[in-house]
Design an enzyme around this catalytic site. Structure first.
Site, PDB file in Angstrom:
ATOM      1  N   GLU A 174       0.826  -1.202   0.000  1.00 53.95           N
ATOM      2  CA  GLU A 174       0.000   0.000   0.000  1.00 53.95           C
ATOM      3  C   GLU A 174       0.860   1.252   0.000  1.00 53.95           C
ATOM      4  OE1 GLU A 174      -3.014   0.157  -0.621  1.00 53.95           O
ATOM      5  OE2 GLU A 174      -3.573  -1.942  -0.411  1.00 53.95           O
ATOM      6  N   CYS A 234     -13.698   2.795 -14.743  1.00 49.81           N
ATOM      7  CA  CYS A 234     -14.211   4.141 -14.469  1.00 49.81           C
ATOM      8  C   CYS A 234     -13.048   5.079 -14.187  1.00 49.81           C
ATOM      9  CB  CYS A 234     -15.175   4.089 -13.282  1.00 49.81           C
ATOM     10  SG  CYS A 234     -16.173   5.587 -13.065  1.00 49.81           S
ATOM     11  N   CYS A 271     -17.852   4.481 -20.438  1.00 49.33           N
ATOM     12  CA  CYS A 271     -19.296   4.473 -20.184  1.00 49.33           C
ATOM     13  C   CYS A 271     -20.053   3.665 -21.241  1.00 49.33           C
ATOM     14  CB  CYS A 271     -19.834   5.897 -20.138  1.00 49.33           C
ATOM     15  SG  CYS A 271     -19.089   6.934 -18.852  1.00 49.33           S
ATOM     16  N   CYS A 309     -20.087   0.243 -19.928  1.00 44.59           N
ATOM     17  CA  CYS A 309     -20.145   0.121 -18.468  1.00 44.59           C
ATOM     18  C   CYS A 309     -21.394  -0.644 -18.037  1.00 44.59           C
ATOM     19  CB  CYS A 309     -20.145   1.505 -17.822  1.00 44.59           C
ATOM     20  SG  CYS A 309     -20.239   1.438 -16.019  1.00 44.59           S
ATOM     21  N   CYS A 343     -25.670   4.617 -12.689  1.00 40.14           N
ATOM     22  CA  CYS A 343     -24.730   5.715 -12.416  1.00 40.14           C
ATOM     23  C   CYS A 343     -25.425   7.067 -12.518  1.00 40.14           C
ATOM     24  CB  CYS A 343     -23.557   5.653 -13.390  1.00 40.14           C
ATOM     25  SG  CYS A 343     -22.362   6.987 -13.168  1.00 40.14           S
TER      26      CYS A 343
END
Length: 352
Positions: A59, A216, A223, A226, A232
């Site tokens: 991380e 995204c 889109c 998607c 959305c």
DNA sequence: AAGCCGGGGAC
DNA sequence: GTCCCAGGCTT
């Protein structure tokens, strides 16, 4: 009190809208899990047997750095330093060398400090509570929440740049969050969307993050294909774009570039003295590694750590067309940040 | 709240 | 060329 009940008290979150939002969350979660089956990346960092330490290192490496670049470095680090105790006793110079070109090398030093801090804790294990994690060097709200969710399966929202953007689009109907760091409103919304169990939350967080990283995306969200377009709010609203005045983050000629060049010079000296190469003499006239004879020495970082003269560092830090004050400022900055140390009269090296 | 901190790849 | 990236620290 953490479980779903209240929230009716504060005007906006009525039970009805909360239930509606949870229902939408369930639809989105189902869609994301389905999407993940086909599109999820298989990353070593995410393997089942990765330890909390492994997740922590991954991380930190991922902060402001794309995953594909992190993976090989992370794998190498896990071989070299599989535990906090192992990294805690590593020379800082070696840590910086193994950090390579990931960028923001201060992160590598903080990670080492983090390993030392963890080793000094009773038991020497990565702490499993949010506050303790946040107190560690290099661990902020994002990294702490990621560990709490992915490793310890606490029921907690994770708000990185990807998740913030995906939530903003699907649930708030805006292209991207306005502020550079998560707001109270964002955190409240993210909290209200969490599934009921910690394990489900980990799936939710990972799915949002992966979806934001792959589909995204910030600039060219797909889109057209998607699977969540109908869910959305941003897409349904016609994809209104926000005006963001981006501060041009120039690169050429900046202090950052100059700093990077100096650190890279020292890293390269360590690597060339590592094993086979011995780096003859012709290519770097500035080096005074004093690597003596010791042909096959396995630990190149001993008393003969490579150094450069101050003037050589100044030269490397001098960029075309920059002002004369930049190079000395850059060197002093690196010294102040602990990325360089003075050696003797007029020489510089990576920190021990 | 704003500025600073690397580096590479996508466009 | 610009923009982006599994942020955090300092002032």
């Amino acid at each position: 009190m953490s479980s779903s009940s209240s929230g009716a008290v504060r005007g906006e979150t009525t039970p009805a809208s909360s239930a509606t939002r949870q229902a939408k969350r369930n639809e989105v979660l189902t869609g994301l899990v389905n999407w993940m089956k086909e599109n999820k990346r298989e990353l070593p960092m995410r393997a089942e047997d990765v330890t909390p330490w492994g997740t922590l290192v991954g991380e930190v490496m991922s902060q402001q750095t794309p995953m594909p670049r992190v993976q090989p470095i992370w794998s190498r680090w896990m071989q070299l330093w599989p535990t906090p105790a192992a990294l805690a006793v590593a020379p800082a110079s070696r840590v910086l060398v193994e950090w390579g070109r990931l960028g923001y090398p201060s992160r590598a030093l903080r990670l080492r400090e983090c390993a030392i801090a963890i080793s000094e804790r009773p038991g020497g294990q990565v702490p499993a509570d949010f506050e303790s994690l946040c107190s560690l060097p290099g661990i902020g709200p994002y990294t702490a929440s990621a560990l709490m969710s992915f490793q310890f399966h606490e029921r907690r929202a994770v708000l990185d740049t990807n998740i913030r953007r995906v939530i903003a689009r699907i649930f708030s109907g805006i292209e991207r969050p306005a502020s550079s760091s998560p707001t109270r409103v964002e955190r409240d919304l993210a909290d209200s969307l969490l599934p009921s169990s910690g394990v489900e939350c980990a799936t939710w967080n990972l799915a949002l993050m992966e979806f934001g990283a792959i589909a995204c995306t910030s600039k060219n969200p797909g889109c057209d294909t998607c699977p969540l377009a109908s869910e959305c709010a941003w897409f349904v609203a016609g994809r209104p774009m926000v005006e963001v005045k981006r501060k041009s983050q120039a690169w050429a000629g900046t202090d950052r570039q100059a700093r990077g060049r100096v650190v890279q010079l020292l890293r390269d000296l360590h690597v060339s003295g590592d094993s086979s190469v011995s780096s003859a003499s012709s290519d770097s006239p500035v080096a005074s590694g004093d690597s003596s004879a010791t042909g096959n020495v396995p630990s190149p970082i001993d008393e003969a750590a490579p150094t450069v003269s101050y003037s050589a560092a100044l030269e490397v830090a001098t960029l075309p067309g920059s002002d004369p004050d930049q190079a000395p400022r850059v060197i002093e900055g690196l010294l102040a940040d602990g990325l360089l140390v003075r050696v003797g009269e007029d020489r510089l090296a990576l920190p021990r």
